[in-house]
Write a protein that holds these residues in place. Structure first.
Motif, PDB file in Angstrom:
ATOM      1  N   ASP A  29       0.812  -1.222   0.000  1.00 33.54           N
ATOM      2  CA  ASP A  29       0.000   0.000   0.000  1.00 33.54           C
ATOM      3  C   ASP A  29       0.843   1.268   0.000  1.00 33.54           C
ATOM      4  N   LEU A  30       1.938   1.278   0.717  1.00 38.78           N
ATOM      5  CA  LEU A  30       2.776   2.465   0.798  1.00 38.78           C
ATOM      6  C   LEU A  30       3.797   2.562  -0.328  1.00 38.78           C
ATOM      7  N   SER A  31       4.143   1.465  -0.939  1.00 35.74           N
ATOM      8  CA  SER A  31       5.156   1.519  -1.995  1.00 35.74           C
ATOM      9  C   SER A  31       4.641   2.273  -3.222  1.00 35.74           C
ATOM     10  N   ALA A  32       3.345   2.395  -3.352  1.00 36.99           N
ATOM     11  CA  ALA A  32       2.772   3.105  -4.497  1.00 36.99           C
ATOM     12  C   ALA A  32       2.748   4.623  -4.298  1.00 36.99           C
ATOM     13  N   LEU A  33       3.010   5.095  -3.089  1.00 33.68           N
ATOM     14  CA  LEU A  33       2.985   6.533  -2.842  1.00 33.68           C
ATOM     15  C   LEU A  33       4.137   7.217  -3.567  1.00 33.68           C
ATOM     16  N   THR A  34       3.830   8.323  -4.215  1.00 32.71           N
ATOM     17  CA  THR A  34       4.868   9.056  -4.942  1.00 32.71           C
ATOM     18  C   THR A  34       5.351  10.280  -4.174  1.00 32.71           C
ATOM     19  N   ARG A  35       4.648  10.657  -3.116  1.00 33.00           N
ATOM     20  CA  ARG A  35       5.038  11.819  -2.317  1.00 33.00           C
ATOM     21  C   ARG A  35       5.100  11.428  -0.848  1.00 33.00           C
ATOM     22  N   THR A  36       5.835  12.226  -0.093  1.00 30.06           N
ATOM     23  CA  THR A  36       5.899  12.003   1.345  1.00 30.06           C
ATOM     24  C   THR A  36       4.612  12.514   1.994  1.00 30.06           C
ATOM     25  N   PRO A  37       4.312  12.047   3.191  1.00 31.19           N
ATOM     26  CA  PRO A  37       3.163  12.602   3.902  1.00 31.19           C
ATOM     27  C   PRO A  37       3.277  14.120   4.091  1.00 31.19           C
ATOM     28  N   THR A  38       4.490  14.628   4.326  1.00 36.51           N
ATOM     29  CA  THR A  38       4.664  16.073   4.474  1.00 36.51           C
ATOM     30  C   THR A  38       4.276  16.809   3.202  1.00 36.51           C
ATOM     31  N   GLU A  39       4.688  16.310   2.060  1.00 39.29           N
ATOM     32  CA  GLU A  39       4.324  16.960   0.794  1.00 39.29           C
ATOM     33  C   GLU A  39       2.809  16.975   0.602  1.00 39.29           C
ATOM     34  N   THR A  40       2.157  15.899   0.947  1.00 38.97           N
ATOM     35  CA  THR A  40       0.700  15.828   0.840  1.00 38.97           C
ATOM     36  C   THR A  40       0.043  16.786   1.821  1.00 38.97           C
ATOM     37  N   ALA A  41       0.547  16.843   3.045  1.00 35.82           N
ATOM     38  CA  ALA A  41      -0.007  17.747   4.053  1.00 35.82           C
ATOM     39  C   ALA A  41       0.114  19.201   3.613  1.00 35.82           C
ATOM     40  N   ILE A  42       1.260  19.582   3.064  1.00 34.60           N
ATOM     41  CA  ILE A  42       1.464  20.958   2.629  1.00 34.60           C
ATOM     42  C   ILE A  42       0.437  21.338   1.566  1.00 34.60           C
ATOM     43  N   GLU A  43       0.094  20.426   0.715  1.00 36.33           N
ATOM     44  CA  GLU A  43      -0.872  20.708  -0.347  1.00 36.33           C
ATOM     45  C   GLU A  43      -2.313  20.800   0.167  1.00 36.33           C
ATOM     46  N   HIS A  44      -2.639  20.049   1.206  1.00 36.54           N
ATOM     47  CA  HIS A  44      -4.043  19.920   1.596  1.00 36.54           C
ATOM     48  C   HIS A  44      -4.419  20.450   2.970  1.00 36.54           C
TER      49      HIS A  44
END
Length: 113
Positions: A29-44
């Motif tokens: 499930d996590l290997s498919a992520l292309t961004r870090t959680p921080t990058e996602t948090a900054i966007e949303h």
């Protein structure tokens, strides 16, 4: 936006999320992520620090796009002069004018349109 929860916990929370994602990256499930959680948090996500939290330090430890100015003025917890208090922290950390603009207005506009 997370409002009236403070923001002092945000940098350590983001470090913990990134660390966990890195450790568990081998899982399907996590290997498919292309961004870090921080990058996602900054966007949303955005957070409103309390006037007594060192906003300059929060920005230095994470990202200036994460924080929104807010105050409960004239209520006690909003302080008598919230802008002065936030400016004190931003000045002490030598936060740029660009980052100040994000904190005081641009991040709000991004989140709320």
């Amino acid at each position: 936006a997370a409002v009236e929860l403070g923001a002092g916990w945000v940098p350590s929370w983001l470090r913990r999320l990134d660390w966990s994602a890195k450790i568990w990256r081998k899982e399907a499930d996590l290997s498919a992520l292309t961004r870090t959680p921080t990058e996602t948090a900054i966007e949303h996500l955005s957070f409103t620090p309390y006037v007594y939290e060192d906003t300059g330090q929060l920005i230095r430890e994470s990202d200036d796009r994460l924080y929104l100015f807010s105050s409960d003025y004239p209520h006690f917890e909003g302080s008598r002069n919230p802008i002065e208090r936030f400016d004190g922290f931003l000045n002490a950390a030598e936060i740029s004018d660009e980052s100040r603009a994000r904190f005081y207005s641009e991040n709000f506009t991004r989140v709320f349109g």
